[in-house]
Design an enzyme around this catalytic site. Structure first.
Site, PDB file in Angstrom:
ATOM      1  CG  ASP A 133       6.623 -51.150 -22.255  1.00 54.67           C
ATOM      2  OD1 ASP A 133       5.795 -51.089 -23.202  1.00 54.67           O
ATOM      3  OD2 ASP A 133       7.493 -50.301 -22.073  1.00 54.67           O
ATOM      4  CG  HIS A 191      -1.819 -55.015 -27.562  1.00 50.27           C
ATOM      5  ND1 HIS A 191      -0.876 -54.626 -26.657  1.00 50.27           N
ATOM      6  CD2 HIS A 191      -2.022 -53.936 -28.381  1.00 50.27           C
ATOM      7  CE1 HIS A 191      -0.514 -53.364 -26.903  1.00 50.27           C
ATOM      8  NE2 HIS A 191      -1.196 -52.933 -27.944  1.00 50.27           N
ATOM      9  CG  LEU A 205      -2.987 -64.610  -7.781  1.00 45.00           C
ATOM     10  CD1 LEU A 205      -1.679 -64.248  -7.083  1.00 45.00           C
ATOM     11  CD2 LEU A 205      -2.721 -64.901  -9.246  1.00 45.00           C
TER      12      LEU A 205
END
Ligand code: FPP
Length: 252
Positions: free
Chosen positions: A22, A39, A133
């Site tokens: 956020d 963004h 990962l």
């Protein structure tokens, strides 16, 4: 849904970290830039946390990229986010493979454009054999949606006579949620100063440790991740037991 407190002396590291990224909009607005610039900057922070998490031996990293509710944003912002996902996917897959990162998506992808769905499938396929990962990107995802789709699928099994109502357990339902096969998140991180879960992995986060960072997502770097990991290390995870049971002073 694995609760393991057996190794009491090892450094406590999260196997799975879930993140609400956020603050992109505020990061941009504070600089006099359009929200979408935030963004774009957020993508750089994604790249950094993926690499730092892999280096630190985190098994799974789940990022909330787009919620079921984010469609309510201004049309232009949604459209920039969609093209950012597409270009990022196309440009980053090579790097993911080089870093041995397996990518998968959770959420209802039917609503995305065909181009985006093709790119998502392609990226999942290209990284399928990577064993480092696990990077999970939640896109058009909502925690309640996840529970509902699992409940529907389990109802279908019962209706078809393949399961009995008493076979519906936490485990069988969990096996039909989006993160089936992966451990529940040990650590939830939310940047941007708000203290909410925002309909993220609400089923999977029953026992997750919550960490809230005041910095905005584009500013979340390796040092911020280390602060979160250091905080996590100090948490005592009890899973319903007493503190004395967890440290082994009382028989479990
Ligand atoms: C929340 O910040 C952020 C989003 C809804 C989008 C997250 C997307 C990215 C970080 C970019 C791409 C990600 C991937 C995985 C390719 P906000 O816009 O709500 O910020 P605000 O609270 O300051 O308005």
């Amino acid at each position: 849904m694995q609760h393991d407190s057996s190794d009491k002396h090892a450094i406590q590291r999260p196997r799975h970290i879930a993140v609400v990224m956020d603050g992109n909009g505020r990061w941009a607005t504070r600089r006099g830039l359009p929200r979408t610039a935030g963004h774009r900057e957020g993508v750089k922070a994604v790249r950094a946390i993926v690499e730092s998490s892999a280096e630190r031996g985190v098994g799974t990293l789940t990022l909330f990229a787009f919620s079921s509710e984010n469609w309510r944003r201004p049309r232009n912002e949604v459209s920039v986010l969609m093209s950012l996902f597409l270009t990022t996917l196309r440009s980053e897959v090579r790097r993911l493979v080089d870093n041995n990162v397996r990518l998968r998506f959770i959420g209802d992808r039917q609503v995305f454009s065909e181009r985006l769905r093709v790119a998502m499938n392609q990226a999942e396929g290209d990284t399928r054999d990577c064993s480092g990962l696990n990077l999970v990107v939640a896109a058009n995802y909502g925690g309640r949606w996840d529970i509902v789709q699992a409940a529907r699928r389990i109802s279908d099994q019962v209706l078809a006579g393949r399961m009995l109502p008493e076979d519906v357990t936490e485990h069988s339902l969990n096996d039909l949620t989006c993160l089936a096969g992966l451990p529940d998140p040990d650590l939830f991180i939310r940047t941007g100063g708000e203290r909410r879960i925002s309909n993220f992995l609400i089923w999977q986060m029953a026992y997750t440790e919550l960490y809230f960072a005041d910095c905005l997502w584009p500013d979340f770097d390796e040092a911020e991740l280390d602060l979160a990991l250091a905080d996590f290390e100090r948490r005592q995870r009890r899973f319903g037991q007493t503190g004395e049971q967890v440290i082994g002073r009382v028989d479990a």
